[in-house]
Design a protein around this motif. Structure first.
Motif, short mmCIF file in Angstrom:
data_model
loop_
_atom_site.label_atom_id
_atom_site.label_comp_id
_atom_site.label_asym_id
_atom_site.label_seq_id
_atom_site.Cartn_x
_atom_site.Cartn_y
_atom_site.Cartn_z
N LYS A 228 -1.13 -3.88 0.87
CA LYS A 228 -1.64 -3.10 -0.25
C LYS A 228 -1.01 -3.64 -1.53
O LYS A 228 0.20 -3.85 -1.59
N ILE A 229 -1.86 -3.86 -2.54
CA ILE A 229 -1.39 -4.38 -3.82
C ILE A 229 -1.83 -3.44 -4.93
O ILE A 229 -2.95 -2.93 -4.91
N GLY A 230 -0.95 -3.19 -5.88
CA GLY A 230 -1.27 -2.30 -7.00
C GLY A 230 -1.37 -3.05 -8.30
O GLY A 230 -0.76 -4.11 -8.49
N GLY A 231 -2.17 -2.51 -9.21
CA GLY A 231 -2.30 -3.10 -10.54
C GLY A 231 -3.04 -2.16 -11.46
O GLY A 231 -3.63 -1.17 -11.02
N VAL A 232 -3.01 -2.46 -12.74
CA VAL A 232 -3.76 -1.66 -13.71
C VAL A 232 -5.23 -2.06 -13.66
O VAL A 232 -5.55 -3.24 -13.43
N PRO A 233 -6.13 -1.12 -13.87
CA PRO A 233 -7.56 -1.44 -13.82
C PRO A 233 -8.05 -2.04 -15.14
O PRO A 233 -8.86 -1.46 -15.86
N LEU B 222 -6.36 -7.31 2.54
CA LEU B 222 -5.68 -6.93 1.31
C LEU B 222 -6.45 -5.81 0.63
O LEU B 222 -7.65 -5.94 0.37
N ARG B 223 -5.77 -4.71 0.36
CA ARG B 223 -6.41 -3.56 -0.27
C ARG B 223 -5.81 -3.36 -1.66
O ARG B 223 -4.59 -3.28 -1.82
N TRP B 224 -6.68 -3.30 -2.67
CA TRP B 224 -6.26 -3.11 -4.07
C TRP B 224 -6.22 -1.62 -4.41
O TRP B 224 -7.15 -0.88 -4.08
N ILE B 225 -5.16 -1.19 -5.10
CA ILE B 225 -5.05 0.19 -5.55
C ILE B 225 -4.84 0.20 -7.06
O ILE B 225 -3.91 -0.46 -7.57
N ASP B 226 -5.68 0.92 -7.79
CA ASP B 226 -5.54 1.04 -9.24
C ASP B 226 -4.42 2.01 -9.58
O ASP B 226 -4.34 3.11 -9.01
N TYR B 227 -3.60 1.62 -10.55
CA TYR B 227 -2.54 2.50 -11.05
C TYR B 227 -2.75 2.69 -12.56
O TYR B 227 -2.35 1.84 -13.36
N GLN C 27 4.62 3.80 -12.81
CA GLN C 27 4.00 4.36 -11.61
C GLN C 27 4.05 3.35 -10.46
O GLN C 27 4.29 3.72 -9.30
N MET C 28 3.85 2.07 -10.76
CA MET C 28 3.89 1.05 -9.72
C MET C 28 5.31 0.80 -9.21
O MET C 28 5.51 0.55 -8.01
N CYS C 29 6.30 0.85 -10.09
CA CYS C 29 7.69 0.72 -9.64
C CYS C 29 8.00 1.80 -8.61
O CYS C 29 8.62 1.53 -7.57
N LYS C 30 7.56 3.01 -8.88
CA LYS C 30 7.77 4.13 -7.96
C LYS C 30 7.04 3.88 -6.64
O LYS C 30 7.58 4.12 -5.55
N ALA C 31 5.81 3.37 -6.71
CA ALA C 31 5.02 3.10 -5.51
C ALA C 31 5.67 2.01 -4.65
O ALA C 31 5.66 2.10 -3.41
N LEU C 32 6.24 0.99 -5.28
CA LEU C 32 6.95 -0.06 -4.54
C LEU C 32 8.19 0.51 -3.86
O LEU C 32 8.46 0.22 -2.68
N ARG C 33 8.94 1.32 -4.57
CA ARG C 33 10.14 1.93 -4.01
C ARG C 33 9.82 2.80 -2.80
O ARG C 33 10.56 2.81 -1.81
N GLU C 34 8.72 3.54 -2.91
CA GLU C 34 8.35 4.49 -1.86
C GLU C 34 7.46 3.86 -0.78
O GLU C 34 6.95 4.55 0.09
N ILE D 36 2.88 0.66 -1.62
CA ILE D 36 2.25 -0.66 -1.76
C ILE D 36 3.28 -1.72 -1.39
O ILE D 36 4.49 -1.48 -1.42
N ASP D 37 2.77 -2.90 -1.04
CA ASP D 37 3.63 -4.02 -0.68
C ASP D 37 3.88 -4.96 -1.85
O ASP D 37 4.90 -5.64 -1.91
N MET D 38 2.91 -4.99 -2.76
CA MET D 38 2.93 -5.93 -3.88
C MET D 38 2.41 -5.23 -5.13
O MET D 38 1.71 -4.22 -5.02
N ALA D 39 2.72 -5.80 -6.29
CA ALA D 39 2.18 -5.26 -7.53
C ALA D 39 2.03 -6.35 -8.57
O ALA D 39 2.85 -7.28 -8.64
#
Length: 284
Positions: A5-10, A33-38, A44-51, A54-57
């Motif tokens: 799972k990878i996160g990024g801004v839309p 690979l699944r993209w997640i909009d943040y 918000q992505m720093c928090k998602a990586l910590r928790e 997501i695996d990547m950002a």
């Protein structure tokens, strides 16, 4: 099949990811690979990586370096956009402020603490010669939507966000642009959790190679300016200007660039100590 799972801004910067996902290029390498909009951006992505959501950002350079220093168990594997980010400094249409100097001592609307909009407010204050302790104050508003709703009501006095993303709201009169502030380093990097690098190094490397191939050719895609304009509600001339100013990267940051970011963060009292670049960067 490997799952990531990878996160990024839309935003338009990340269109290369959308194209590679649409073309199922990762699946050809046995990678799901699944993209997640943040919408809340870097904080918000720093928090998602910590928790481990997501695996990547794809994340702002200064934000992830600060968070790694504060204990986020990730490393930067790639510079994604090597040109600076142009932060627009915006006020509401009904605001009495007309210049950046007018904003001294007022309240910056930020997505959240630790976000790019938070950290760049410090960089802007430094550029303007303001007193960091006396002349900066903050109002968390979650994301761009929060600023569009909150700024006209007085929830913060100004709002810093990527200039071309907010341009439609300047054009329609919701915001007024009173200034700009550029990041003094490459703006976006790809960060990966340490456990993903330890366990799935080759798969992560394959993902990076696929996106690099696309960003290398991105500006030459036929009618790419029209595609971006339609997808992100932009004027074609704004997209063409943005494309001319934007350069994607295919390599990692240098130790010197990491040092510059840390020097700035430390000078602004946003980190207490620095880390060796070898603990922040990862090279395949």
């Amino acid at each position: 099949m490997k799952h990531f799972k990878i996160g990024g801004v839309p935003e338009h910067f990340n269109l290369p990811w959308y194209l590679t996902l649409k073309n199922k290029e990762y699946q050809e390498e046995e990678i799901n690979l699944r993209w997640i909009d943040y919408y809340g951006g870097t904080g918000q992505m720093c928090k998602a990586l910590r928790e481990k959501e997501i695996d990547m950002a794809v994340i702002l350079t200064e934000g992830i370096i600060r968070d790694i220093i504060h204990g986020n168990e990730c490393k930067i594997v790639q510079c994604f956009v090597k040109s600076p980010l142009i932060w627009g400094i915006h006020v509401a249409k009904n605001s009495n402020y007309t210049s950046v100097s007018d904003l001294k001592g007022t309240k910056a609307a930020i997505s959240r603490y630790g976000s790019g909009s938070h950290l760049m407010a410090y960089v802007n204050a430094e550029n303007e010669g303001w007193d960091i302790e006396k002349d900066l104050d903050f109002e968390p508003i979650k994301n761009l939507e929060g600023a569009l709703e909150g700024l006209p009501k007085g929830d913060g006095d100004y709002f810093m966000w990527e200039k071309f993303t907010t341009k439609p709201y300047v054009d329609n009169g919701t915001f007024r642009l009173v200034g700009e502030c550029l990041t003094p380093w490459p703006c976006f990097v790809i960060a990966v959790r340490n456990d993903a690098l330890e366990n799935e190094k080759e798969a992560v490397k394959a993902i990076i190679e696929i996106i690099n191939k696309t960003t290398l050719e991105f500006k030459n895609i036929p009618s790419i300016d029209k595609m971006i304009a339609n997808r992100y509600n932009q004027k074609i001339e704004d997209v063409q200007l943005w494309l001319s100013l934007t350069e994607w990267g295919q390599e990692n940051l240098s130790s010197m660039q990491v040092e510059k970011v840390q020097d700035t963060l430390q000078h602004l009292d946003l980190i207490e100590t620095k880390m060796p670049a070898s603990e922040i960067l990862y090279f395949f």
